[in-house]
Write an enzyme that holds these catalytic residues in place. Structure first.
Site, PDB file in Angstrom:
ATOM      1  N   ASN A 188      27.184  47.332  46.070  1.00 47.80           N
ATOM      2  CA  ASN A 188      25.936  47.561  46.795  1.00 47.80           C
ATOM      3  C   ASN A 188      26.182  48.518  47.964  1.00 47.80           C
ATOM      4  OD1 ASN A 188      24.814  45.210  45.279  1.00 47.80           O
ATOM      5  ND2 ASN A 188      26.198  44.087  46.616  1.00 47.80           N
ATOM      6  N   HIS A 246      38.238  50.340  44.508  1.00 46.84           N
ATOM      7  CA  HIS A 246      37.293  50.554  43.411  1.00 46.84           C
ATOM      8  C   HIS A 246      35.860  50.569  43.930  1.00 46.84           C
ATOM      9  CE1 HIS A 246      36.049  50.014  39.090  1.00 46.84           C
ATOM     10  NE2 HIS A 246      34.969  49.527  39.693  1.00 46.84           N
ATOM     11  N   GLU A 247      35.515  49.579  44.737  1.00 45.46           N
ATOM     12  CA  GLU A 247      34.134  49.486  45.214  1.00 45.46           C
ATOM     13  C   GLU A 247      33.805  50.586  46.210  1.00 45.46           C
ATOM     14  OE1 GLU A 247      32.316  47.526  43.539  1.00 45.46           O
ATOM     15  OE2 GLU A 247      34.070  46.658  42.559  1.00 45.46           O
ATOM     16  N   MET A 258      30.828  43.825  43.727  1.00 45.84           N
ATOM     17  CA  MET A 258      29.643  44.630  43.443  1.00 45.84           C
ATOM     18  C   MET A 258      29.460  45.647  44.554  1.00 45.84           C
ATOM     19  SD  MET A 258      27.177  45.475  41.567  1.00 45.84           S
ATOM     20  CE  MET A 258      26.076  46.815  41.984  1.00 45.84           C
ATOM     21  N   GLY A 318      33.962  40.537  39.759  1.00 45.96           N
ATOM     22  CA  GLY A 318      35.018  40.666  40.756  1.00 45.96           C
ATOM     23  C   GLY A 318      34.433  41.126  42.074  1.00 45.96           C
ATOM     24  N   GLU A 328      31.853  53.401  36.266  1.00 42.36           N
ATOM     25  CA  GLU A 328      33.007  52.504  36.207  1.00 42.36           C
ATOM     26  C   GLU A 328      34.307  53.229  35.865  1.00 42.36           C
ATOM     27  OE1 GLU A 328      32.687  49.856  37.552  1.00 42.36           O
ATOM     28  OE2 GLU A 328      30.533  49.479  37.444  1.00 42.36           O
TER      29      GLU A 328
END
Length: 1025
Positions: A407, A439-440, A405, A403, A462
């Site tokens: 980084n 979330h990210e 990442m 979905g 997570e």
């Protein structure tokens, strides 16, 4: 073995010719034949040696560069290079089909003799016995990485790397991770920092271990503890099309011109595919990055660009030189090379915030640009920790496996997770974008600033991000009631997976990359989020936040384990006096993270009701008779409860702790028997609750009389617990289904969704049985009043959860064949087909239902129209809806063609979307058997398409299996494909267990439910007269 056959044939001819000569005993071979035999033997020997050298997947001694060395001026921070003429790429160490590290996989080892002849032996061994970790002799300090990806060329990556390391223990070798990379061994140097071109250390030999993905430089003299050295090398990589490592993607612009881009996806173990590195999360270092690009493109990395330098003798090419990063793990390094456009804003008036997308889609990034900065600023306050980087980029990628990442400073997203078009996308798409962005951004603290030492504690990444994302959404969209949705989306969903014996602890030792991939699942994400929410409530919000802030401050830029977090939360809990002095967070939480599953708390009240005996046991849908699990499952359980007299559902701190040493305890201070009690307030505890029959009847009566006396979350909990307790045999379906009688007065989405989600299981199990008609009539009697109350058409200004309620009602009504729903869907679709340019004719929230059922009721014409709209659409969420809807057709030949298209490179369906197509066909009653057959018949091709087994395909193909014949097919599949399963092996184990559970459920409950339906006016029998 062609060479052996040739030698035997020649020998046979010579024997026959010599037979008449009786003077010499035995077989005579002429001088000419002897020469031929000798040449044949030597040819066979050489061919065998070459085959072993080039194709053995085991350790190989490399004494020469794999390809001609690149020009020496490629290396160095400010050096320029001429664009080399790159020969055709030879994959010296590409991935083979049968990799070691899987149970039953082939493991190849080598032995180097003094003559340099390599002997190869093959054995079978499981990956559990293999140490895949790097030696603990070195610690990386700094990387210089220079990469020139030839996006518009032959997809090579020309690279140079310097890795500065500190020697922790004396060693005679330097070991790095490397995969799908060709090293130029004559350029490898090991020297002291600041003198990379100096005399350096003598390298005796270079070694590559395919199984462990290790490159090893063996030195003549050992490196001494405390020394610092720099390994430098030139290498060649490859922009693959497998959506991991440094890979390529394409898209078509508004004019139909194909454009190329390159992007990275390194988590968990794929940084090694872009550049040689020490690719473990605990080995943090700083990174100085140079990316080469053509002048019509842009590059992005974790930090801002400090300078752009023309590349000498390469007209139209430049180097983008990036500022040095903060200390970080390799899996968080990221690169994007593209011609994307961007929107720019700031967060907290100090952090540059940019969103990037295809130029024709950049306006769809507006919502992400609006919610990202305030969420980032809110998290700074929530964690009491400033965001440490000067910028934050977010990029929507056309081809992306996950979905998104996280980084650091450069978050990459699948387009549907970042782009939202208010005229085309549904409300659920908007919430999805907000959720993934939050979330990210949460990961920038949990995962990036403080990183697990090893993947065993992946859930710290997570789980926290999955919980905190709801806090972020609630900050920017407070009317969405996302904290109520948490129970539906996380707790009740993961309960299903965690009720299997094949579940796994949330904190689980892993080693091999296949094992690591397996734990990126709902247990790590949703269970992690659920137990963190539970911890937040038993510690209180303020104490929880204080502990997090102290933890992040102590471990910033470093690594930690779950015990480190427990320590800081314990200190905060004791300081705030919300945790007893003799109790620690570790004591409590180890019972939730180090063992799998969760308890069902059984509450049996006394005759007068004023006391209750409370016991706990692990909740399993079915306890396998053949189970080898002898572990005694017990938890520290925070017991919260209220009564009909109190009605206090907000006190979510535990009134009583049930210890892991207690089989049962007694709770007093309860009301008399004529008043109900409810345990697990707001479903903040990660457990189910069962009651004695009298209390269940009191709860049923309360729901019928005035359901609003019980908050929405607890109404959803009561239904979900009851239906799953009945499914597992702890409660009768008479009691569980009796709760549904009140739904005629229910107005809240969360409660309705919990009720219908549980009825889905009954519908799926009954779908191919004679009792389905009776069940269908019962379901229609439940759904039709809801359908009529919400109406088919959208009402402007409806709250988000009312929009979701309408979506749920229409979906169920059309699935059950309600003619008014089907007619409205077909009419709306026909109007759109007549005016396809008007993309707003159908309400975005209703499109999924309208598309699916219009195509299901239609034929080839409707399907082809949908396909054309899919190709023409510029909105990712719309493409997804159309892909799913096209799997709804009832025409087998169209479904068969659609499956073939899904796994074809040139069909127009992206590799990342093949799952959606396959899952849609598999969920179609007409297509379910077809999908399973297709998966079995085309396993080899699908494996090659992805480069590995994909658990999602297996799960969707077998989701509704409930017969012995299907179980036999699954067993055969596992037996035949076991060596290929890799990271999908746990998924196969889980679907087999689910199938057994479904079979047992059918044996036990099918007749009971048919009887219940009959007694309630929904007979499955036809009149015989």
């Amino acid at each position: 073995m062609a060479g052996t056959r040739l030698a035997n044939d020649l020998l046979g001819v010579e024997v026959r010719e010599a037979a008449p000569n009786k003077t010499r005993p035995g077989c005579y071979v002429s001088r000419g034949a002897g020469v031929l035999l000798t040449l044949a033997f030597l040819s066979t020997l050489v061919a065998t040696a070459l085959l072993v050298y080039y194709y053995s997947p085991g350790t190989r001694e490399v004494h020469h560069p794999a390809i001609a060395p690149a020009p020496s001026n490629f290396k160095g921070s400010n050096r320029q290079r001429a664009r080399p003429s790159v020969p055709p790429r030879r994959r010296c160490n590409g991935t083979s089909r049968k990799q070691s590290g899987r149970k039953g996989a082939t493991r190849t080892t080598t032995t180097t003799l003094p003559t340099t002849t390599t002997l190869t032996t093959t054995t079978e061994e499981p990956f559990e016995d293999e140490n895949v970790r790097l030696p603990e002799t070195l610690r990386p300090l700094h990387y210089l990485v220079k990469l020139q990806p030839l996006i518009n060329g032959n997809f090579s990556i020309l690279g140079y790397v310097e890795v500065e390391v500190e020697v922790l223990h004396s060693t005679s070798n330097i070991t790095l991770h490397i995969a799908d990379i060709i090293t130029h061994n004559d350029t490898v140097r090991i020297a002291v920092p600041g003198d990379v071109d100096g005399p350096g250390f003598t390298i005796l030999r270079h070694q590559y271990d395919h199984d462990l993905q290790f490159y090893v430089a063996h030195l003549q003299d050992p490196l001494q503890e405390g020394a610092r050295v720099v390994l430098s090398m030139e290498f060649e990589g490859h922009l693959n099309d497998q959506l991991h490592g440094f890979y390529r993607s394409t898209y078509r612009d508004a004019d139909g011109t194909e454009k190329a881009l390159a992007v990275t996806q390194f988590q968990a173990t794929d940084a090694r595919r872009a550049f040689p590195c020490l690719d473990e999360p605990g080995l943090k270092a700083t990174f100085e990055v140079y990316l080469a690009r053509q002048t019509n493109m842009t590059t992005i990395s974790n930090m801002p660009i400090v300078e752009t330098i023309p590349i000498a003798d390469q007209e139209g090419w430049v180097w983008d030189h990036y500022d040095t990063t903060v200390p970080m793990s390799t899996y968080l390094v990221a690169f994007v090379v593209s011609d994307f456009a961007n929107l720019t804003t700031t967060a907290n008036n100090k952090t540059l915030f940019r969103v990037w997308a295809r130029e024709s889609a950049i306006q769809q990034a507006q919502y992400a640009s609006e919610v990202g900065p305030p969420v980032l600023a809110h998290f700074e306050l929530y964690f009491n920790q400033s965001y440490p980087l000067p910028k934050q980029d977010m990029v929507a990628i056309p081809d992306f496996s996950a979905g998104a990442m996280e980084n650091w400073g450069l978050i990459t997203y699948r387009e549907t997770a970042m782009l939202y078009d208010p005229g085309v996308s549904a409300a659920s798409n908007k919430q999805y974008v907000a959720a993934v962005v939050a979330h990210e951004l949460a990961h920038q603290w949990f995962g990036n600033l403080v990183t697990p030492r090893w993947w065993t504690d992946l859930w710290l990444n997570e789980g926290f991000a999955s919980y905190v994302e709801y806090i972020g959404i609630n900050h920017v969209e407070p009317t969405w009631q996302v904290m109520e949705q948490f129970v539906l989306n996380e707790v009740q969903v993961v309960f299903g997976l965690d009720s299997l014996e094949s579940s796994h602890p949330i904190s689980i030792p892993v080693g091999h990359p296949d094992e690591i991939s397996q734990i990126f699942d709902r247990i790590s994400y949703a269970k992690g989020a659920s137990i963190i929410r539970m911890m937040n409530h038993f510690l209180t919000e303020s104490t929880f936040r204080q502990g997090l802030s102290d933890y992040l401050d102590a471990f910033q830029y470093g690594n930690a384990e779950q015990d480190d977090l427990w320590e800081y939360l314990t200190v905060a809990g004791h300081r705030a006096e919300v945790l007893p002095a003799n109790l620690t967070v570790k004591i409590i939480m180890d019972t939730w993270t180090l063992q799998m599953g969760y308890p069902v708390i059984t509450v049996n009240r006394s005759d007068d009701g004023t006391t209750a005996t409370v016991s706990q046991e692990r909740f399993l849908l079915v306890r396998q008779e053949s189970s080898m699990d002898t572990h005694e499952y017990k938890w520290w359980v925070p017991l919260t409860y209220t009564s009909q007299a109190e009605l206090d559902f907000n006190e979510t701190q535990p009134k009583v702790w049930m210890r892991d040493s207690q089989d049962q305890l007694t709770v007093s201070d309860l009301p008399t028997k004529d008043q109900w009690i409810i345990f697990n307030l707001q479903q903040t505890g990660y457990y189910r609750v069962n009651y004695d029959l009298d209390n269940w009847e009191l709860l049923t009566s309360q729901l019928l009389q005035d359901h609003t006396a019980i908050p929405t979350i607890n109404r959803a909990q009561i239904i979900d617990d009851a239906m799953n307790l009945a499914r597992a045999g702890h409660l009768s379906y008479d009691t569980a289904l009796g709760l549904y009688k009140y739904l005629g007065t229910e107005t809240q989405y969360v409660a309705w969704a919990a009720a219908l989600n549980n009825l889905s299981y009954l519908k799926d199990m009954f779908a191919r049985t004679g009792g389905y008609g009776a069940l269908k009539r019962y379901l229609l009697d439940l759904v039709v009043p809801l359908y009529e109350s919400v109406g088919f058409e959208e009402r402007e200004g409806d709250p988000l959860l009312d929009q979701y309620k309408r979506q749920k009602a229409l979906s169920w009504a059309c699935q059950l064949g309600l003619q008014d729903c089907l007619h409205n869907a077909a009419t709306a679709f026909a109007k759109w087909a007549a005016s396809p340019e008007n993309i707003t004719l159908i309400s975005a929230n209703l499109k999924s239902t309208v598309y699916c059922h219009a195509i299901a009721e239609g034929g080839e014409e409707e399907w082809t129209f949908a396909w054309r709209q899919y190709l023409n659409s510029n909105v990712g969420s719309e493409k997804n809806r159309l892909l799913s809807a096209m799997g709804c057709t009832k025409h087998v030949w169209i479904l068969s063609r659609y499956l073939e298209m899904a796994f074809s490179e040139s069909s127009g369906i992206r590799k990342q979307d093949a799952f959606r197509v396959f899952g849609s066909v598999a969920s179609n009653e007409v297509g379910s058997g077809l999908a399973w057959s297709y998966l079995q018949d085309n396993w080899e091709a699908i494996y090659e398409f992805y480069g590995k087994a994909k658990s999602r395909l297996i799960q969707s193909a077998t989701a509704h299996f409930n017969t012995m014949q299907q179980l036999k097919e699954l067993r055969l599949f596992r037996r035949e494909r076991g060596g290929d399963l890799g990271s999908a092996s746990r998924a196969v184990q889980q679907v087999m267990e689910r199938t057994k559970i479904n079979i047992a459920w059918m044996d036990t409950n099918y007749a009971l439910i048919v009887d219940w339906l009959d007694r309630n006016g929904y007979s499955a029998r036809l009149s015989s007269a």
